[in-house]
Design an enzyme around this catalytic site. Structure first.
Site, PDB file in Angstrom:
ATOM      1  N   SER A 113       1.055  -1.206  -0.143  1.00  0.00           N
ATOM      2  CA  SER A 113      -0.011   0.058   0.078  1.00  0.00           C
ATOM      3  C   SER A 113       0.784   1.261   0.186  1.00  0.00           C
ATOM      4  O   SER A 113      -0.097   2.199  -0.643  1.00  0.00           O
ATOM      5  CB  SER A 113      -0.935   0.020   1.217  1.00  0.00           C
TER       6      SER A 113
ATOM      7  N   LYS B 159       0.706   3.576  -3.005  1.00  0.00           N
ATOM      8  CA  LYS B 159      -0.902   4.467  -2.771  1.00  0.00           C
ATOM      9  C   LYS B 159      -0.034   5.513  -3.304  1.00  0.00           C
ATOM     10  O   LYS B 159      -0.761   6.540  -3.838  1.00  0.00           O
ATOM     11  CB  LYS B 159      -1.853   3.808  -2.453  1.00  0.00           C
TER      12      LYS B 159
ATOM     13  N   TYR C  46      -3.342  -1.917 -10.392  1.00  0.00           N
ATOM     14  CA  TYR C  46      -3.355  -2.053  -8.860  1.00  0.00           C
ATOM     15  C   TYR C  46      -1.958  -2.850  -8.626  1.00  0.00           C
ATOM     16  O   TYR C  46      -1.686  -2.329  -7.333  1.00  0.00           O
ATOM     17  CB  TYR C  46      -4.784  -1.529  -8.318  1.00  0.00           C
TER      18      TYR C  46
ATOM     19  N   TYR D   6      -4.018   2.413   8.332  1.00  0.00           N
ATOM     20  CA  TYR D   6      -5.076   1.728   8.396  1.00  0.00           C
ATOM     21  C   TYR D   6      -6.031   2.618   9.870  1.00  0.00           C
ATOM     22  O   TYR D   6      -6.512   3.783  10.689  1.00  0.00           O
ATOM     23  CB  TYR D   6      -5.228   0.555   8.745  1.00  0.00           C
TER      24      TYR D   6
END
Lengths: 304, 304, 304, 304
Positions: free
Chosen positions: A63, A66, A188, A240
């Site tokens: 992640s 991102k 992705y 998160y």
């Protein structure tokens, strides 16, 4: 400031604490990495690089990528981007689909899965060969060829990608998705499956410590204002369901990945990447979080 | 009982009331049907057929087909089916995905979209050529070749099928989906795009008025107990968010579709199909619901 | 039909099956009842009473009283009532508050707690001495003085009534609550704490089997249409999260309570009350449900 | 740094922009304040006070008081407090009750209403005369007697306090509430109804800019670590559904109230309070937010 000594002290102290967690087990390729690996790399504002432990060993950035894709897209769409994705923290799990139903297809922020999918969709609207171009962009930010997509990881994630696929179709049902879903998902999962070392990751984040200017790329990657926006998003949404805790303990804008990496910046001072595969129950690397906490303590740094 | 006279009276009275609704507009092929069409067909327990109005004109049966596919699957899996889908009414919209998140991938009942997708998935596990076999099954129930898949409708629905696709992938993420999603969705949209007349639809529901035995197929299609289960599900879950209202006004187990059709049964008496394209805000045909209400009034029938 | 023989057979068979459940334990007064008690009373349409087992022993009717209060209120407000409470089944737990938030303060139906509180609030708007008048009304329906409020039970429930109090205040925040909350809650807990025997409970439900006319009160208690509405609500919403299952297995409109009672009607035939304290995991009496299932089997009765 | 000149410039520029919003209208006493009022007060780390506009006029601090009560309670319970209330941002509305249902009675953070009620409940467990003691505490922090509870505001809020009362009862049903609800609510509405001027408010926040030490009280109010925690919470959760936006635009830990006030700190530099009654659609003062944005721009300050 002797950054080399600093990170070595931090490295040593964390190792002595013998913290335990659990390696992410949903992909075989990640589940089988040696859990004891641990590395730190710090890049100061002038571009000097410091490292300790497994800082040169590539790992799956997941992640953290991102942040790179958001940066690429932000340049093109600027504030129009925020009509498709919000900039506020979410109280729901990172992969929740219920939130999308209640908020009519607008993800809460670009770092929860639904939001990152919107970003990757926007990326596919602007770039012809998105995977190659994401790699090239990160290489440029790091000042060297360093990114490799691990196809085994990518394929494993695609094989277990039902939930992300569901999110993509659900976004499309709200007309918040423009490109072929298969193509976007491949991009992705490819960028999530990229591997980099702590050194290269820290270099690729350097521009966020420097008001948007990358020493390694030698250009203004984002405007100062855009760079602040990305940092604000990392601070409020980058960990998160542990964003509040991280803001308190560490106080740096940063982003974690389930591969065990964390990249963060101390604006106008340095960028840093820490990696160790064992995760706490919130999905963040136990050693990386602890290392960053110790480091800001030693620097007597605090946002607050 | 003179059923022919009965449905003619009902037909006449409903026409005079001049009720208005709105044709479903999400598929061009359905949006453009003549909204004034209206037909009723009733099939008594002996197999006599009565009809009035546009009772022989084929229309898109849409969700009514979920009763046929449930029947096919129920025979194979029996009560094991209820480990994959529940039998209780839902307070959420028929296409809600949030409910699936909260209840860990088990749809509330076989008639909401998520539940019907599980049923179609189970169908694909047991039948080699599911579309042909669903058609053949319905033809058998109706005692004649009568079903046609409208490929324009099917293709239109597939083109706008993102939400159902999202549901399918989400079910798969909970391991409640076994077959290739594309294949299952094609079967799902195909059976929803089937066209039948009121007469044939009423004939195909006849076995549910007769404890599971179909006069037209001349065989026991479901056991008596299974047949009761399907009827109980139709009574409590057959009319989207208007199940309670329909139970009160009409009191017959039935199933509606956005094409404007309603099929229902009065156990041990008759099955009936009514069709008129204009829908109320809950998605049920205004004239069909009113016709069934008048009909049970005239019969002095009431569950209650 | 020899109803006495019928219920004796049912009683005997259920006893032999030795079914086990769990007595509701949230109130000391209910937790300590003898779990082996079991009674059945049936009242035919002419007013003849049949009973077996502990059919004359009073027990806590709990949520079954919501049918009585709904009846009282329905008479006054008629269909205007349905602007304050909906008539559709709920997929959420009976005491859920989240549903109220999403649906802006309109409870799904009058039998979930939020809906029953709205009914009791409406009751308090029309009756000066609501507790006495609910008792008097039930006594009238049963044709004799039979209702007693168990104050220990009432006080226990008030002491643990935080969730219902929260629902009441939440309703009030949506302006769907008109009377002082303390007063309404006292009435609510009082009618839930009423004790009646199976015989009297079955008598008090008799009017619902008789199109709204009570033999014992010798008057039309509800119109035929209102009586059908109450029965439709019981069929679709009367058994918490087991309404669909009960409709299938038993097929009678009915209402259960956590005291272990179930009252049901077979329209135009009889009303029936069964009581046994041990509950299944959905909160319904295991023996009562099984008894009603056997009874409808033996009668070859089925809605479906 | 000439802070007086700085805030005068900011004041002037904001006035010229002629920003419009909407005064909170749910309480008559607040709805009728003069919407054009606007004041700024800044207190530097040495205790020097600067002010402009309506900086000496008392206004209703509302939710800003939640920082004061959290501080009082934090001292007693320390980290045990976080078993009763979480420290993470919420994606739900500040007064959501659904979140509490899904997360079993643990509020997301101390600044949403449910969390603030838990804090006030904890306060009532430790202080005999909580309202007086909150006032005394704030007076001590401000170095002078300055706090007044506006009883009209308090009573108005109690009269419309159904939603907060529902939250309190709901918390109690999860055993996360220990004191009599009426008492706690009175304390809660009292501290929300406190009135202070910008000057006194900024002084009362000064300790948060100074690692927990208050110059005005001349004592360590919180430990350095506790002070960081409060600041981290303000940064991630202090502005309702605009926390991410505020972090980006302003980047200071702060807390807003529907009375139009905002209090914030720049750690190791100053604390600041800005007030103007007109709110944006997220419930934050349009002029106060804009003033803080301009101020950090002029200071070239950025977290990021």
């Amino acid at each position: 400031m002797d950054y080399q000594q600093l990170i070595e002290e931090v490295y040593q102290e964390v190792q002595e604490e013998n913290l335990k967690g659990k390696v992410a087990d949903y992909i075989p390729e990640i589940a089988t990495v040696d859990p004891n690996q641990f590395g730190i790399a710090l890049v100061d504002i002038k571009g000097n690089v410091f490292g300790v432990g497994d800082h040169q060993k590539p790992f799956s950035i997941q992640s953290i990528s991102k942040v790179h894709t958001l940066t690429m897209v932000f340049n093109f769409f600027n504030s129009k981007l925020w009509t498709r994705v919000n900039v506020e923290p979410s109280g729901d799990p990172f992969n929740s689909i219920a939130q999308l139903e209640y908020e009519k297809g607008i993800p809460r922020n670009p770092f929860i899965n639904a939001g990152a999918l919107v970003i990757t969709d926007a990326l596919c609207s602007k770039f012809e060969k998105p995977i190659e171009q994401v790699s090239a962009f990160i290489n440029e930010l790091a000042g060297e060829t360093c990114v490799m997509v691990n196809n085994d990881v990518k394929n494993s994630e695609m094989d277990h990608g039902e939930r992300n696929t569901a999110l993509a179709y659900f976004l499309k049902s709200f007309k918040n998705f423009n490109n072929p879903i298969d193509q976007v998902l491949e991009v992705y999962f490819s960028h999530c499956a990229m591997e980099m070392s702590c050194v290269d990751l820290a270099k690729s984040f350097s521009f966020l410590a420097n008001d948007g200017y990358s020493i390694f790329a030698d250009r203004q990657v984002l405007t100062e204002s855009q760079s602040r926006r990305v940092n604000a998003l990392m601070l409020t949404c980058g960990f998160y369901d542990e964003a509040g805790e991280f803001a308190y303990k560490v106080g740096l804008p940063g982003k974690s990945g389930v591969g065990g990496g964390v990249a963060a910046v101390m604006p106008h001072k340095f960028s840093i990447a820490v990696w160790s595969p064992e995760l706490n129950e919130k999905g963040n690397s136990v050693k990386a979080i602890r290392a960053l906490e110790l480091l800001t303590d030693k620097l007597s740094f605090s946002l607050f």
